[in-house]
Scaffold this motif. Structure first.
Motif, mmCIF file in Angstrom:
data_model
loop_
_atom_site.group_PDB
_atom_site.id
_atom_site.type_symbol
_atom_site.label_atom_id
_atom_site.label_comp_id
_atom_site.label_asym_id
_atom_site.label_seq_id
_atom_site.Cartn_x
_atom_site.Cartn_y
_atom_site.Cartn_z
ATOM 1 N N GLU A 68 -45.014 -71.576 -24.579
ATOM 2 C CA GLU A 68 -43.752 -72.266 -24.318
ATOM 3 C C GLU A 68 -43.797 -73.018 -22.992
ATOM 4 O O GLU A 68 -43.354 -74.166 -22.903
ATOM 5 C CB GLU A 68 -42.584 -71.279 -24.321
ATOM 6 N N ALA A 69 -44.323 -72.388 -21.955
ATOM 7 C CA ALA A 69 -44.417 -73.057 -20.656
ATOM 8 C C ALA A 69 -45.357 -74.257 -20.742
ATOM 9 O O ALA A 69 -45.075 -75.333 -20.194
ATOM 10 C CB ALA A 69 -44.907 -72.072 -19.597
ATOM 11 N N PHE A 70 -46.483 -74.083 -21.429
ATOM 12 C CA PHE A 70 -47.455 -75.169 -21.598
ATOM 13 C C PHE A 70 -46.801 -76.358 -22.299
ATOM 14 O O PHE A 70 -46.942 -77.513 -21.880
ATOM 15 C CB PHE A 70 -48.652 -74.658 -22.396
ATOM 16 N N LEU A 71 -46.059 -76.085 -23.377
ATOM 17 C CA LEU A 71 -45.464 -77.163 -24.174
ATOM 18 C C LEU A 71 -44.276 -77.798 -23.455
ATOM 19 O O LEU A 71 -44.070 -79.008 -23.540
ATOM 20 C CB LEU A 71 -45.045 -76.624 -25.538
ATOM 21 N N ARG A 72 -43.508 -76.993 -22.734
ATOM 22 C CA ARG A 72 -42.394 -77.546 -21.956
ATOM 23 C C ARG A 72 -42.931 -78.494 -20.891
ATOM 24 O O ARG A 72 -42.354 -79.561 -20.636
ATOM 25 C CB ARG A 72 -41.595 -76.409 -21.334
ATOM 26 N N ARG A 73 -44.042 -78.104 -20.300
ATOM 27 C CA ARG A 73 -44.678 -78.958 -19.288
ATOM 28 C C ARG A 73 -45.142 -80.264 -19.929
ATOM 29 O O ARG A 73 -44.935 -81.355 -19.375
ATOM 30 C CB ARG A 73 -45.866 -78.195 -18.681
ATOM 31 N N THR A 74 -45.760 -80.163 -21.096
ATOM 32 C CA THR A 74 -46.238 -81.358 -21.795
ATOM 33 C C THR A 74 -45.085 -82.284 -22.132
ATOM 34 O O THR A 74 -45.140 -83.504 -21.903
ATOM 35 C CB THR A 74 -46.978 -80.956 -23.087
ATOM 36 N N VAL A 75 -44.013 -81.730 -22.682
ATOM 37 C CA VAL A 75 -42.853 -82.531 -23.082
ATOM 38 C C VAL A 75 -42.224 -83.199 -21.863
ATOM 39 O O VAL A 75 -41.881 -84.392 -21.893
ATOM 40 C CB VAL A 75 -41.829 -81.647 -23.821
ATOM 41 N N THR A 76 -42.071 -82.474 -20.774
ATOM 42 C CA THR A 76 -41.445 -83.037 -19.575
ATOM 43 C C THR A 76 -42.267 -84.195 -19.020
ATOM 44 O O THR A 76 -41.721 -85.243 -18.639
ATOM 45 C CB THR A 76 -41.270 -81.954 -18.495
ATOM 46 N N ALA A 130 -35.729 -84.114 -13.841
ATOM 47 C CA ALA A 130 -36.607 -83.069 -14.372
ATOM 48 C C ALA A 130 -36.416 -81.758 -13.612
ATOM 49 O O ALA A 130 -36.290 -80.683 -14.224
ATOM 50 C CB ALA A 130 -38.062 -83.520 -14.291
ATOM 51 N N ALA A 131 -36.381 -81.818 -12.280
ATOM 52 C CA ALA A 131 -36.236 -80.602 -11.482
ATOM 53 C C ALA A 131 -34.902 -79.920 -11.762
ATOM 54 O O ALA A 131 -34.830 -78.694 -11.911
ATOM 55 C CB ALA A 131 -36.366 -80.929 -9.994
ATOM 56 N N PHE A 132 -33.839 -80.700 -11.832
ATOM 57 C CA PHE A 132 -32.518 -80.144 -12.079
ATOM 58 C C PHE A 132 -32.428 -79.512 -13.468
ATOM 59 O O PHE A 132 -31.944 -78.383 -13.622
ATOM 60 C CB PHE A 132 -31.459 -81.233 -11.939
ATOM 61 N N LEU A 133 -32.870 -80.236 -14.483
ATOM 62 C CA LEU A 133 -32.767 -79.714 -15.848
ATOM 63 C C LEU A 133 -33.611 -78.459 -16.030
ATOM 64 O O LEU A 133 -33.142 -77.461 -16.582
ATOM 65 C CB LEU A 133 -33.187 -80.789 -16.851
ATOM 66 N N LEU A 134 -34.856 -78.518 -15.576
ATOM 67 C CA LEU A 134 -35.736 -77.370 -15.772
ATOM 68 C C LEU A 134 -35.197 -76.139 -15.060
ATOM 69 O O LEU A 134 -35.158 -75.048 -15.633
ATOM 70 C CB LEU A 134 -37.147 -77.699 -15.294
ATOM 71 N N GLY A 141 -38.409 -71.226 -13.256
ATOM 72 C CA GLY A 141 -38.673 -70.993 -11.843
ATOM 73 C C GLY A 141 -39.306 -72.196 -11.173
ATOM 74 O O GLY A 141 -39.949 -73.025 -11.821
ATOM 75 N N PHE A 142 -39.153 -72.277 -9.847
ATOM 76 C CA PHE A 142 -39.651 -73.455 -9.137
ATOM 77 C C PHE A 142 -41.177 -73.548 -9.144
ATOM 78 O O PHE A 142 -41.722 -74.643 -9.015
ATOM 79 C CB PHE A 142 -39.113 -73.484 -7.708
ATOM 80 N N ASP A 143 -41.874 -72.437 -9.284
ATOM 81 C CA ASP A 143 -43.332 -72.521 -9.380
ATOM 82 C C ASP A 143 -43.747 -73.295 -10.629
ATOM 83 O O ASP A 143 -44.650 -74.140 -10.587
ATOM 84 C CB ASP A 143 -43.949 -71.111 -9.409
ATOM 85 N N ALA A 147 -45.520 -77.044 -11.044
ATOM 86 C CA ALA A 147 -46.709 -77.323 -11.859
ATOM 87 C C ALA A 147 -46.429 -78.420 -12.876
ATOM 88 O O ALA A 147 -47.314 -79.220 -13.208
ATOM 89 C CB ALA A 147 -47.150 -76.043 -12.571
ATOM 90 N N THR A 148 -45.181 -78.482 -13.354
ATOM 91 C CA THR A 148 -44.829 -79.459 -14.383
ATOM 92 C C THR A 148 -44.781 -80.869 -13.837
ATOM 93 O O THR A 148 -45.339 -81.797 -14.424
ATOM 94 C CB THR A 148 -43.465 -79.094 -15.007
ATOM 95 N N ILE A 149 -44.104 -81.063 -12.699
ATOM 96 C CA ILE A 149 -43.920 -82.426 -12.185
ATOM 97 C C ILE A 149 -44.899 -82.769 -11.072
ATOM 98 O O ILE A 149 -44.786 -83.820 -10.443
ATOM 99 C CB ILE A 149 -42.469 -82.663 -11.727
ATOM 100 N N ARG A 150 -45.849 -81.850 -10.834
ATOM 101 C CA ARG A 150 -46.938 -82.080 -9.872
ATOM 102 C C ARG A 150 -46.404 -82.343 -8.463
ATOM 103 O O ARG A 150 -46.807 -83.292 -7.783
ATOM 104 C CB ARG A 150 -47.822 -83.235 -10.337
ATOM 105 N N ARG A 151 -45.475 -81.499 -8.038
ATOM 106 C CA ARG A 151 -44.972 -81.489 -6.660
ATOM 107 C C ARG A 151 -44.984 -80.044 -6.183
ATOM 108 O O ARG A 151 -45.001 -79.121 -6.992
ATOM 109 C CB ARG A 151 -43.538 -82.042 -6.576
ATOM 110 N N ASP A 152 -44.969 -79.816 -4.878
ATOM 111 C CA ASP A 152 -44.977 -78.428 -4.413
ATOM 112 C C ASP A 152 -43.582 -77.825 -4.586
ATOM 113 O O ASP A 152 -42.592 -78.552 -4.694
ATOM 114 C CB ASP A 152 -45.472 -78.311 -2.972
ATOM 115 N N PRO A 153 -43.476 -76.488 -4.636
ATOM 116 C CA PRO A 153 -42.184 -75.842 -4.891
ATOM 117 C C PRO A 153 -41.093 -76.248 -3.907
ATOM 118 O O PRO A 153 -39.928 -76.389 -4.297
ATOM 119 C CB PRO A 153 -42.514 -74.349 -4.784
ATOM 120 N N ALA A 154 -41.441 -76.422 -2.627
ATOM 121 C CA ALA A 154 -40.427 -76.814 -1.639
ATOM 122 C C ALA A 154 -39.840 -78.182 -1.983
ATOM 123 O O ALA A 154 -38.624 -78.398 -1.885
ATOM 124 C CB ALA A 154 -41.038 -76.829 -0.241
#
Length: 298
Positions: A68-76, A130-134, A141-143, A147-154
């Motif tokens: 699910e995490a893999f596919l959510r990342r792909t879709v986003t 993307a950050a808000f919706l996810l 979680g922010f981690d 990983a999904t949007i290729r930015r650091d958690p902060a």
């Protein structure tokens, strides 16, 4: 030697192609929710999720610990690519743009993701959206967001915080009770079609507005209509057309989280009307007339 044979020699079980559908299909509705919230288009969301399925078929699924995490990342990520062209399309859109109407079934739990919120998301950057919706809507979680949007958690926390500040006013503070909202939607339909402007006026807030999306395919107001007196003038003129050509109620229900109804109009096409209600009065009326955005309702 084929992949299955290589896997057997190593003592591994390599998933067959049929396993791709078996593991993907239960997740499809949730993935479509993610894509639709990102894009505001049912057809585009379905296309994105189908592309994710094609990629899932070609992936090393045995190595994926959390499908699910893999596919959510792909879709986003696919949605972020799509949004680049969507912004250009919005600039050339004829008249007001509204997201595709989704008529929710009884028991759906996404009622806080209302049409005003979807419109507020349009004002965000793709990464903020993307950050808000996810995080805020889907509880990721922010981690994983990072990983999904290729930015650091902060950075993801900052993106979500900025988005939250922008959309705060669009979130329902005092959500209307569902049954009462649907009763008000039925009363609005009856008054607007019969031409009872006294009853209709009693339902409207002083600063009520109408937003209609015809997409250049059907008649619709080119800009929002503001204020109770102006809205009543428009509704009075429409009541004459309804009486002349007919307007049949198809169903009452939640449309993008708002009370509303689906009708079949005199031209034979469907139409949706969603009502933003607060303190017992209608603050905004959202009418979808673009046939391209109503196909999925058929």
């Amino acid at each position: 030697m084929d992949r299955a044979g290589q896997g057997a020699r190593r003592g591994m079980t390599v998933p067959a192609p049929d396993d791709a559908a078996a593991s993907f299909d239960p997740l499809r509705p949730r993935l479509i929710r993610v894509a639709y919230r990102m894009l505001g288009s049912v057809a585009d969301a379905e296309d994105i999720v189908q592309e994710a399925f094609i990629r899932w078929m070609g992936a090393d699924r045995a190595a994926v610990r959390e499908p699910e995490a893999f596919l959510r990342r792909t879709v986003t990520r696919l949605c972020l690519d799509q949004l680049k062209s969507a912004r250009v399309q919005r600039e050339t859109y004829v008249g007001s743009w509204l997201p595709d109407p989704v008529v929710e079934a009884e028991g759906d739990e996404d009622e806080d993701v209302t049409l005003p919120l979807l419109l507020a998301l349009e004002r965000l950057t793709p990464l903020e959206r993307a950050a808000f919706l996810l995080h805020d809507v889907f509880g990721v979680g922010f981690d994983e967001v990072a990983a999904t949007i290729r930015r650091d958690p902060a950075a993801c926390r900052q993106l979500a915080a900025r988005a939250r500040a922008h959309v705060r006013e669009a979130r329902p503070r005092h959500a209307i009770e569902r049954r009462h909202g649907l009763e008000l939607a039925e009363a609005f339909f009856a008054a607007s079609r019969s031409g009872d402007m006294t009853a209709l006026g009693a339902m409207l807030a002083a600063d009520v507005s109408i937003h209609s999306d015809g997409g250049g395919k059907r008649p619709a107001a080119p800009a929002p209509i503001l204020g109770r007196s102006n809205v009543l003038k428009v509704q009075k003129a429409l009541a004459i057309l309804f009486a002349r050509h007919g307007s049949q109620l198809v169903r009452v229900g939640l449309i993008n989280g708002l009370p509303g109804f689906v009708t079949r109009e005199g031209d034979g096409e469907l139409q949706t009307t969603a009502l933003d209600i607060a303190d017992g009065r209608i603050n905004a009326i959202y009418v979808m007339r673009n046939p391209d955005k109503l196909r999925h309702l058929h």
